[in-house]
Scaffold this motif. Sequence first.
Motif, PDB file in Angstrom:
ATOM      1  N   ASP A   1     108.595  57.144  31.111  1.00  0.00           N
ATOM      2  CA  ASP A   1     109.125  58.011  32.172  1.00  0.00           C
ATOM      3  C   ASP A   1     108.387  59.341  32.224  1.00  0.00           C
ATOM      4  O   ASP A   1     108.679  60.167  33.079  1.00  0.00           O
TER       5      ASP A   1
ATOM      6  N   THR B   1     105.129  57.513  39.088  1.00  0.00           N
ATOM      7  CA  THR B   1     105.696  56.477  38.214  1.00  0.00           C
ATOM      8  C   THR B   1     104.605  55.433  38.010  1.00  0.00           C
ATOM      9  O   THR B   1     103.692  55.315  38.832  1.00  0.00           O
TER      10      THR B   1
ATOM     11  N   ARG C   1     111.529  48.943  35.305  1.00  0.00           N
ATOM     12  CA  ARG C   1     112.610  49.923  35.287  1.00  0.00           C
ATOM     13  C   ARG C   1     113.758  49.379  36.146  1.00  0.00           C
ATOM     14  O   ARG C   1     113.628  49.275  37.364  1.00  0.00           O
TER      15      ARG C   1
ATOM     16  N   LYS D   1     110.428  62.793  32.617  1.00  0.00           N
ATOM     17  CA  LYS D   1     111.099  63.273  33.836  1.00  0.00           C
ATOM     18  C   LYS D   1     112.453  63.901  33.523  1.00  0.00           C
ATOM     19  O   LYS D   1     112.864  64.853  34.172  1.00  0.00           O
TER      20      LYS D   1
ATOM     21  N   ALA E   1     113.864  56.741  39.467  1.00  0.00           N
ATOM     22  CA  ALA E   1     112.564  56.715  38.813  1.00  0.00           C
ATOM     23  C   ALA E   1     112.566  57.411  37.456  1.00  0.00           C
ATOM     24  O   ALA E   1     111.673  57.203  36.648  1.00  0.00           O
TER      25      ALA E   1
END
Lengths: 416, 1006
Positions: free
Chosen positions: B564, B598, B84, B567, B64
């Motif tokens: 993202d 996410t 993704r 992250k 993720a």
Amino acid sequence: MRYSGLRVIAEALTGHKGWKPVWRDPAPQPDYDIVIVGGGGHGLATAYYLAKEFGQKRIAVLEKGWLGSGNVGRNTTIIRSNYLLDGNEPFYEFSLRLWEGLEQDFNYNAMVSQRGIINLIHTDAQRDAFTRRGNAMILNGADAELLDQAQVRAMYPFLNFDNARFPIKGALMQRRGGTVRHDAVAWGYARGADSRGVDLIQNCEVTGMRIAGGRILGLETTRGFIGARKVGVAVAGSSSRVMAHAGLRLPIESHALQAFVSEGLKPFIDGVMTFGAGHFYVSQSDKGGLVFGGDIDGYNSYAARGNLPVIEDVAEGGMALMPAIGRARLLRIWGGIMDMSMDGSPIIDRTPVEGLYFNGGWCYGGFKATPASGWCFAHLLARDEPHPTARAYRFDRFLRGLMIDEKGQGAQPNLH
Amino acid sequence: MSTRLATGGRLIDRTRPLGFSFDGARLRGYAGDTLASALLANDRMLVGRSFKYHRPRGILASGAEEPNALLGLGTGARFEPNVRATQQPLFEGATATSQNAWPSLAFDIGILNDLAARLLPAGFYYKTFIHPRPFWKHLFEPVIRRAAGLGRAPREADADRYEQLYAFADVLVAGGGVAGIAAALAAAATGARVILAEQTAHWGGRAPVDGDRIDGQAAAEWVAAALARLGAMPNVTLLPRTMVAGVYDHGYVLAEETLADDPAPGHARRRLWRIRARRIIAATGAIERPLAFAGNDRPGVMLASAVRDYVVNWAVSPGDRTVIVTNNDDAYRTALALLDAGLAVPAILDARPEATGALPAALRARGVRVEAGRAVARVLGRGRVRAVQTCLQAGEGAVIDEIPCEAVAMSGGWSPVVHLWSHCGGKLRWDEGRAMFAPDPARPPTGADGAAMVIAAGAASGALHATDCLRDGHEAGRRAAAEGGSMPPEAASPAEAPHAEAPAEAPLMPVWRMPQGAGVRLAAKMWLDFQNDVKVSDVELAAREGYQSVEHAKRYTTLGMATDQGKTSNINGLAVLAGAIDAPIPAVGTTTFRPPYTPVVIGTLAGEARGAVFQPLRRTPIHGWHEARGAHWEPVGQWRRPYCFPQGGESHADAVRREVLAVRNAVGLLDASTLGKILVKGPDAGRFLDMLYTGVMSTLPVGKCRYGLMCNENGFLSDDGVVARLSEDTFLCHTTSGGADRIHGWMEDWLQCEWWDWKVYTANLTEQYAQIAVVGPKARAVLEGLGGIDVSAEAFPFMAWVEGTLGGIPARIYRISFSGELSYEIAVPAARGLELWERLMDAAAPHGATPYGTEALHVLRAEKGFIMIGDETDGTVTPQDLNLGWAISKKKADYLGKRGQERSFLTHPDRWRLVGLETLDGSVLPDGAYAVAEGTNANGQRNTQGRVTSTYFSPTLGRGIAMGLIARGPERMGEVVGFPTLDGRVVQARICDPVFYDKAGEKQNV
């Protein structure tokens, strides 16, 4: 330090080592002529105009967190002056005109982007109402035009024009409406105020007000007592808590409003679009994210986060209007606390405490008001009389029946 | 090159090859692959371009946290941007396309931005493009907007379906790694209702890849056995491919389940879970941090954990030779995995002064070159890694040697995933030893009971080592069940936690910049945010310019604002910021963690509430008849009502004219079923209605009707309608069509919150009755044609109601009129509505039988000067303004709005009041127009003195008629005022009596 493209090129040659801090980090002085509580958009704009336009000196802004950490840093960035009522429209038009020269005025690119705003029309009754609004805007010197269905279709062919309950029949357009990079507004005002000698004091929370004989003497803060001849409070979202230090109760309820941004997409929505009947509005940022929102969360709260029902409502409204966005992704949802007033309109006024002034009650519409709010509050603080465009924003309007209720909702703050 | 290994791959099924395409090239993978692993297996190292500089981007991660591998997936109405690749399972026929590159991924013109990168540091746009002002709108911004965004926006209506459901749990476990599984086992053993959600399709998290043993078994075997046990328990719900997106107040949780990547027609693609959980265990693991060295964004530089995943899970080699660069022991596991797969590890560069733990020893024993105190000076190779140059971590970057390699596996340590802990206010503590923010158990998010509602467990709580992780998960499960379950805490939960055997690990050394003394030239090549192109030098610039709050730095540089959400970049970025301003990291703090964890597709959130069921249309029982007769529709509140019934080639205006004249001269029929009908019953019903309405309802005799007005507390008119007294304690209140629900809610608000001791109940009967208005001089004859009820003027006078059987149909008839004509409104059970309508049409046939719509209704009422809520009112108009003082009781002590109406502005003589308006030339006055007065006010605003509220062409009078609100209007009869219009004309109109037709009111009372 003046900003320009040439300056950026010159700095690039030396590894960008020559840039100076945008503002100082001063220690609070023992006392000031004027202290503004709240380093958000309205507070910083007030300080800026006090110093620049009203010749005031010895000014401080107290911010409990970081500059711009309130609603100026968490809104959906829309500017417009498409109001209906006499109490509002001149003020918001004044604000839009200040937006139009703001960047040149404070030498900071806040990306004031007048790509237009449309309010969608679904019924004859709505067209009549928007025609009236358009007339009111024009009579106030603003711009307005009615678009028919074909004109809306030419702009946004991917909208759902044929929903049985919400067929799109046209729109009210204000071409001078648009969006602004919200953080940059706070930074631009802060930089401008700082360069004119205003002390911007971060991490300084007001914990009490020292009042004697009905007159404000200064503020108790987490950084000690700070004396002040005049205090202006502009702390949307915390208004009722801060004014409680003066023993005042406000005609305001606090509600969370959520805002949403999608992942970055190649631009396909040029301007701002509102789908009032479906409780949804949207624009697309210069970075590509769809920035959208809907209604406030209905319950009272000071927690700057919302809840699921409104999230679902907003997603439903979005897909009803734009069936293609089902496969776009929601990146981030955040919340801010709105001062919801009893008639949906703001307050810029004196208080029963001499030397204590209040600016708040902006509901979910404070961002677009930032320049005029700052200007008018500075006017009131400096001259002790309301600016002509803000004359209606008085506390006593509820007593006298002079409510400024754009939606006609009545005395129910969570419905405005 | 990256390629598929000949053997191995615990997640792929080599017997099930799958075909897919990337930018048109046909490629093959296996069932069990992710899009990312399949692309790597096909040597697709370059998968995207960064946002700002369009730098080539390869796959960084395996889950993720991936910032780079964002692809378009599908085509047409199933096209989805920004998918993704590391989270997307491969499926047969998947069509993937790269984004943000033109003309192609390999040759992207946007790379010019990279060449100009020195001119485009963080925030450069705030300092430029200021003058001249018009250039922003017409030049700068259009160019910037053309470059905006990553994926193409979907343009076709989403072809897939989405489901939503509610669930309840004593314990929700977010994360199906070994900590989450241990937690679920411990909680479920007590009998507590447990939901275990895992965002991927696989259970066990990192443990099976890391190769540790649990309770004497290989981790993968232990996981399989544990899942079998959980699956057999009726109190456990297992949700793979379910991402817990957000935690909301009082344990309300939003989760998104992926049901199918390529759903069969009619089947849902995703499902929204709304879970109310007593306790939430956040067993969400940890995310590995990149190291900041020059060129760390080159395709081929990957997280060490991801390299391990690709080798072990999917049998993908990132290249023959992988250099490991680390500040901790865990990355050595990657070297082991590579060696076990037969791949080369030319060197392990360990930034720590010494590397002496069990794992480094194991690697040394296998002959791997382990260099302590060493760092990457820079990565060579543009489109992909060619070699790394090494240097001393403690130095400034002088190159020691150059190591050829195809891949670099980096590890800067791990950051617990604290999102779910933080969403509702859980606080973090800085763990100095392990250089990470972890949940502070002393400051948890609290729920409705004031107790902690989220418990962090396993790596998410900071328990990174497998042994601690399992114990922590187990204890969290026991505690959550004790607090949230219905069983006593000592119930059958196993006291012993599962035990993991894993090598001990030496402490890491925080490394925020590699090498430590790197100058600005290297810092400008050290990426923090790979997608948004934020480098160490950008954060340092922000600090230099005074954007020193972590939020300022984030917003100024866009660090962590990509898809993202930082992250992999946030912790590194704030550590750089802390270094730049010489503050301890915990003093800098983190930015706010906001849902979703996410991104969630908007379709999941909207569910089935789309298209026609977004807000379902309400239909009257006669709707189908109107449809069949070609009614032109108009949305009215939640309803759709016929605007008019055009015949032949008739225009709408002509149809309205014909319908109005039919009513005035013969008879017309209106489907009035949408009219609100609220029953108010009880001993206090009369008293209640006396408060609600401005007039007196309690004195209304049974059998009679009375017109009433309702105001809000401010005194402004909010609704109107006719009230009928059905019996001593029962009233039926008619409301406007759009107002029924609102007024019913208003009544309940007062009854439940203010007058809760009054004996009244209300019921909204709007849909229970069809209601038909028979209107016009021949109305009586039509009803007599059906027979059964005496409708003569003597037996059934104006403003009365009768009940009986009309033509065999049980009916209640109200003799009320909104047109000024003789009029009967007949209410029958909804099921009989269409039958009655058809019978009435038959009976009216001799008189023309004209159905009429809402526009004729409006014209008819306007000719009579009757007000319409929403036209004459807008929430700022009082009944007094509308000359409706006769409907306001002077005797009552109180009613809602009375006090409001006594305020000075509402009693001011200058208020705008209702009048009629007639244009001098007989034309129709434009709607929405204002009457202007002389001069301007202090704001330069044109002075106004009134406005148009209703305006129509009157077929009866053959000219335009209008109503409006004019300052002191009723005192100014005959005066002429000007109305400017949007198109610049000014229309002159004379103030007149608003009653244009039958001023004496004789026709309705015959």
